[in-house]
Design a protein around this motif. Structure first.
Motif, mmCIF file in Angstrom:
data_model
loop_
_atom_site.group_PDB
_atom_site.id
_atom_site.type_symbol
_atom_site.label_atom_id
_atom_site.label_comp_id
_atom_site.label_asym_id
_atom_site.label_seq_id
_atom_site.Cartn_x
_atom_site.Cartn_y
_atom_site.Cartn_z
ATOM 1 N N LYS A 20 -6.597 -28.880 -43.052
ATOM 2 C CA LYS A 20 -6.099 -27.518 -43.237
ATOM 3 C C LYS A 20 -5.004 -27.493 -44.302
ATOM 4 N N LEU A 21 -4.141 -28.506 -44.285
ATOM 5 C CA LEU A 21 -3.084 -28.572 -45.303
ATOM 6 C C LEU A 21 -3.660 -28.952 -46.659
ATOM 7 N N VAL A 22 -4.602 -29.906 -46.668
ATOM 8 C CA VAL A 22 -5.171 -30.342 -47.937
ATOM 9 C C VAL A 22 -5.873 -29.180 -48.640
ATOM 10 N N ARG A 23 -6.681 -28.435 -47.875
ATOM 11 C CA ARG A 23 -7.436 -27.325 -48.457
ATOM 12 C C ARG A 23 -6.646 -26.026 -48.493
ATOM 13 N N ARG A 24 -5.445 -26.024 -47.875
ATOM 14 C CA ARG A 24 -4.645 -24.805 -47.746
ATOM 15 C C ARG A 24 -5.523 -23.670 -47.232
ATOM 16 N N ASP A 25 -6.207 -24.003 -46.164
ATOM 17 C CA ASP A 25 -7.227 -23.102 -45.631
ATOM 18 C C ASP A 25 -6.579 -21.982 -44.838
ATOM 19 N N ALA A 26 -7.055 -20.759 -45.093
ATOM 20 C CA ALA A 26 -6.555 -19.590 -44.364
ATOM 21 C C ALA A 26 -7.665 -18.930 -43.548
ATOM 22 N N SER A 27 -8.851 -19.558 -43.519
ATOM 23 C CA SER A 27 -9.983 -18.961 -42.798
ATOM 24 C C SER A 27 -9.873 -19.117 -41.294
ATOM 25 N N GLY A 28 -9.123 -20.090 -40.840
ATOM 26 C CA GLY A 28 -8.997 -20.332 -39.406
ATOM 27 C C GLY A 28 -10.011 -21.315 -38.856
ATOM 28 N N ASP A 29 -10.921 -21.844 -39.716
ATOM 29 C CA ASP A 29 -11.936 -22.776 -39.228
ATOM 30 C C ASP A 29 -11.305 -24.060 -38.699
ATOM 31 N N TYR A 30 -10.365 -24.592 -39.457
ATOM 32 C CA TYR A 30 -9.721 -25.830 -39.019
ATOM 33 C C TYR A 30 -8.852 -25.609 -37.785
ATOM 34 N N ASP A 31 -8.210 -24.423 -37.715
ATOM 35 C CA ASP A 31 -7.443 -24.108 -36.510
ATOM 36 C C ASP A 31 -8.361 -24.037 -35.295
ATOM 37 N N HIS A 32 -9.535 -23.464 -35.482
ATOM 38 C CA HIS A 32 -10.493 -23.362 -34.376
ATOM 39 C C HIS A 32 -10.922 -24.753 -33.910
ATOM 40 N N THR A 33 -11.190 -25.644 -34.867
ATOM 41 C CA THR A 33 -11.564 -27.016 -34.513
ATOM 42 C C THR A 33 -10.430 -27.723 -33.785
ATOM 43 N N TYR A 34 -9.206 -27.540 -34.294
ATOM 44 C CA TYR A 34 -8.053 -28.175 -33.657
ATOM 45 C C TYR A 34 -7.865 -27.659 -32.230
ATOM 46 N N ASP A 35 -7.947 -26.345 -32.062
ATOM 47 C CA ASP A 35 -7.723 -25.763 -30.732
ATOM 48 C C ASP A 35 -8.790 -26.216 -29.741
ATOM 49 N N ASP A 36 -10.052 -26.209 -30.153
ATOM 50 C CA ASP A 36 -11.130 -26.634 -29.254
ATOM 51 C C ASP A 36 -10.987 -28.109 -28.872
ATOM 52 N N THR A 37 -10.659 -28.921 -29.867
ATOM 53 C CA THR A 37 -10.557 -30.355 -29.617
ATOM 54 C C THR A 37 -9.381 -30.686 -28.710
ATOM 55 N N THR A 38 -8.237 -30.077 -28.961
ATOM 56 C CA THR A 38 -7.073 -30.356 -28.109
ATOM 57 C C THR A 38 -7.254 -29.781 -26.705
ATOM 58 N N ALA A 39 -8.027 -28.696 -26.592
ATOM 59 C CA ALA A 39 -8.306 -28.155 -25.257
ATOM 60 C C ALA A 39 -9.138 -29.160 -24.454
ATOM 61 N N LYS A 40 -10.154 -29.771 -25.082
ATOM 62 C CA LYS A 40 -10.953 -30.797 -24.400
ATOM 63 C C LYS A 40 -10.093 -32.009 -24.055
ATOM 64 N N LEU A 41 -9.217 -32.362 -24.989
ATOM 65 C CA LEU A 41 -8.340 -33.505 -24.756
ATOM 66 C C LEU A 41 -7.402 -33.238 -23.581
ATOM 67 N N THR A 42 -6.842 -32.045 -23.532
ATOM 68 C CA THR A 42 -5.939 -31.685 -22.433
ATOM 69 C C THR A 42 -6.665 -31.747 -21.098
ATOM 70 N N ALA A 43 -7.909 -31.257 -21.075
ATOM 71 C CA ALA A 43 -8.693 -31.287 -19.841
ATOM 72 C C ALA A 43 -8.977 -32.721 -19.397
ATOM 73 N N LEU A 44 -9.354 -33.583 -20.335
ATOM 74 C CA LEU A 44 -9.644 -34.979 -19.994
ATOM 75 C C LEU A 44 -8.419 -35.687 -19.439
ATOM 76 N N LEU A 45 -7.299 -35.512 -20.106
ATOM 77 C CA LEU A 45 -6.080 -36.165 -19.639
ATOM 78 C C LEU A 45 -5.597 -35.580 -18.316
ATOM 79 N N GLY A 46 -5.800 -34.275 -18.131
ATOM 80 C CA GLY A 46 -5.361 -33.647 -16.893
ATOM 81 C C GLY A 46 -6.200 -34.052 -15.695
ATOM 82 N N GLU A 47 -7.475 -34.374 -15.925
ATOM 83 C CA GLU A 47 -8.373 -34.757 -14.832
ATOM 84 C C GLU A 47 -8.375 -36.260 -14.573
ATOM 85 N N TYR A 48 -7.620 -37.008 -15.334
ATOM 86 C CA TYR A 48 -7.617 -38.457 -15.158
ATOM 87 C C TYR A 48 -7.008 -38.813 -13.800
ATOM 88 N N PRO A 49 -7.681 -39.657 -13.007
ATOM 89 C CA PRO A 49 -7.178 -39.974 -11.654
ATOM 90 C C PRO A 49 -5.798 -40.622 -11.691
#
Length: 444
Positions: A302-331
């Protein structure tokens, strides 16, 4: 002419004649029974000997097969899976490091460059390890070949992007995006498939091992039933309640059956622990490490391309949401749970830094956003990502050690069972022979 003293049948009354005929028939049956007893006894002995030996051979074969599968898992399947996981992770780390280095502009910091070089070198080394351990006939050879062919292309695109970036040419960002696209759409999916196949081989062995060895359990039971039937037959024929040889043979088979059940249960329990505390959390932590690098790649691009479309933000948000869920469900009680707690804290710091980076970009402060993304501060994005990845890597080390320890325990429990089963079965056969031999000698 009838013998002297023995009246002829026609001289007897009908009732007396019938009784005489029955006595003759009974005497004939008795003589036939006596004459056939040795053959019956030999047949019973051969049946018992065969059942004892077959039970021992089948048990030893089943145990040896299971132990061999566990040893192969420990010596080949698990190292292959770990190598595939390292390949998958190294490629992701390389892609994220390339973007981080690019943001620096001009000559990137040496630690960032070293991180990229190390990741590419580890990926190449793991490709060699995969090829040498599985061979050309492996069905996943196409995946290894695809990654190996794409890796120099990817490295070339990254170097071209760097060269243009040092010269201040905007086209460098396009080359870096092309390299990342190659990594995300081609190389990482193949590495993921390879890693899943290697992990599936471990799970398949564990699933098979927890199933009871029914043949090795049923055959000793059948032999015990045959011994019980033989003792009943001998008791009726010789009017003796117990046969010491057959009784000891039965006790030997009971010991063998108990050994099989107890050792098999302990081995299965260790295998289940290896799966639940090793294989499963290892898969979760591996997936978490990949998600970290994917989110970091999206953040830097996002910084390299100076992207303002929100595509990279969408990828970041989806990925960190999955990561948060995995870490939160860890026994909480699983190996590596302490490292996961550290990873959650680092993830929270990273999310905060990412939000500050977006706020700076929204103000048009690109240098400030870049400083937040790659700055050395403990609360900046780069330090948070490094702490997060290090915690997950340490957790992976713990789960792998747990898996290997439990698999080793499962195999070692069976160490002497295979030869022991043969010895006990042959001992039972010898005791059968010792128990029947005195009865056979009576016919000599």
């Amino acid at each position: 002419m009838a013998r002297t003293g023995q009246p002829r049948l026609d001289e007897l009354s009908p009732r007396a004649a019938a009784a005489a005929v029955r006595r003759q028939l009974d005497a004939t049956d008795l003589r036939a029974f006596v004459r056939s007893s040795p053959a019956r006894l030999i047949a019973v002995g051969l049946l018992l000997l065969g059942l004892c030996v077959i039970a021992g051979v089948v048990t030893a074969t089943a145990v040896s097969s299971r132990q061999h599968a566990l040893d192969q898992l420990l010596d080949q399947a698990e190292p292959d899976a770990n190598s595939a996981q390292r390949l998958y992770t190294s490629l992701s780390v390389a892609d994220a490091a390339a973007g981080t280095a690019f943001i620096s502009g001009g000559l990137e910091p040496k630690p960032v460059r070293d991180r990229y070089d190390q990741a590419v070198g580890e990926a190449a080394a793991e490709l060699v390890t995969q090829s040498s351990s599985t061979g050309a006939a492996d069905p996943d050879s196409r995946l290894r070949a695809g990654i190996a062919a794409a890796l120099p292309v990817y490295s070339g695109l990254v170097e071209t992007a760097r060269a243009n970036n040092r010269e201040g040419h905007p086209v460098g960002a396009a080359y870096l995006s092309e390299a990342s696209n190659l990594m995300q759409t081609r190389m990482l999916p193949m590495a993921r498939e390879l890693q899943e196949h290697r992990s599936a081989a471990i799970v398949a062995t564990q699933r098979h091992h927890v199933r009871p060895p029914w043949a090795a359990i049923i055959l000793p039971i059948v032999a015990l039933a045959a011994l019980a039937g033989a003792q009943w037959y001998l008791a009726r024929r010789w009017h003796r309640v117990l046969n010491p040889g057959l009784l000891l043979a039965s006790a030997t088979l009971v010991a063998l059956l108990g050994w099989i059940v107890i050792a098999g249960s302990i081995s299965a329990v260790s295998t289940v622990h290896g799966r639940d505390d090793g294989s499963v959390p290892t898969a979760d932590l591996t997936e978490s490490r990949i998600l970290v690098q994917q989110a970091r790649t999206a953040e830097t691009l996002k910084l390299v391309r100076r992207d303002a479309s929100g595509d990279y933000d969408h990828t970041y948000d989806d990925t960190t949401a999955k990561l948060t869920a995995l870490l939160g469900e860890y026994p909480g009680g699983a190996p590596g749970s302490g490292n996961v707690g550290t990873a959650r804290e680092a993830l929270d710091r990273w999310k905060g830094a990412h939000q500050r980076m977006n706020d700076a970009l929204a103000r048009g402060d690109f240098p400030g956003a870049g400083s937040i993304a790659i700055g050395p501060g403990a609360n900046e994005a780069a330090a948070s990502v490094d702490a997060l990845d290090a915690a997950l890597a340490d957790g992976l080390g713990g789960t792998r050690n747990t898996l290997r320890a439990n698999v080793s325990d499962a195999a070692r429990v069976l160490d002497v069972l295979a030869p022991g089963a043969l010895i006990l079965a042959l001992l039972a056969a010898g005791l059968v022979l010792a128990g029947l031999w005195p009865r056979l000698r009576e016919y000599r």
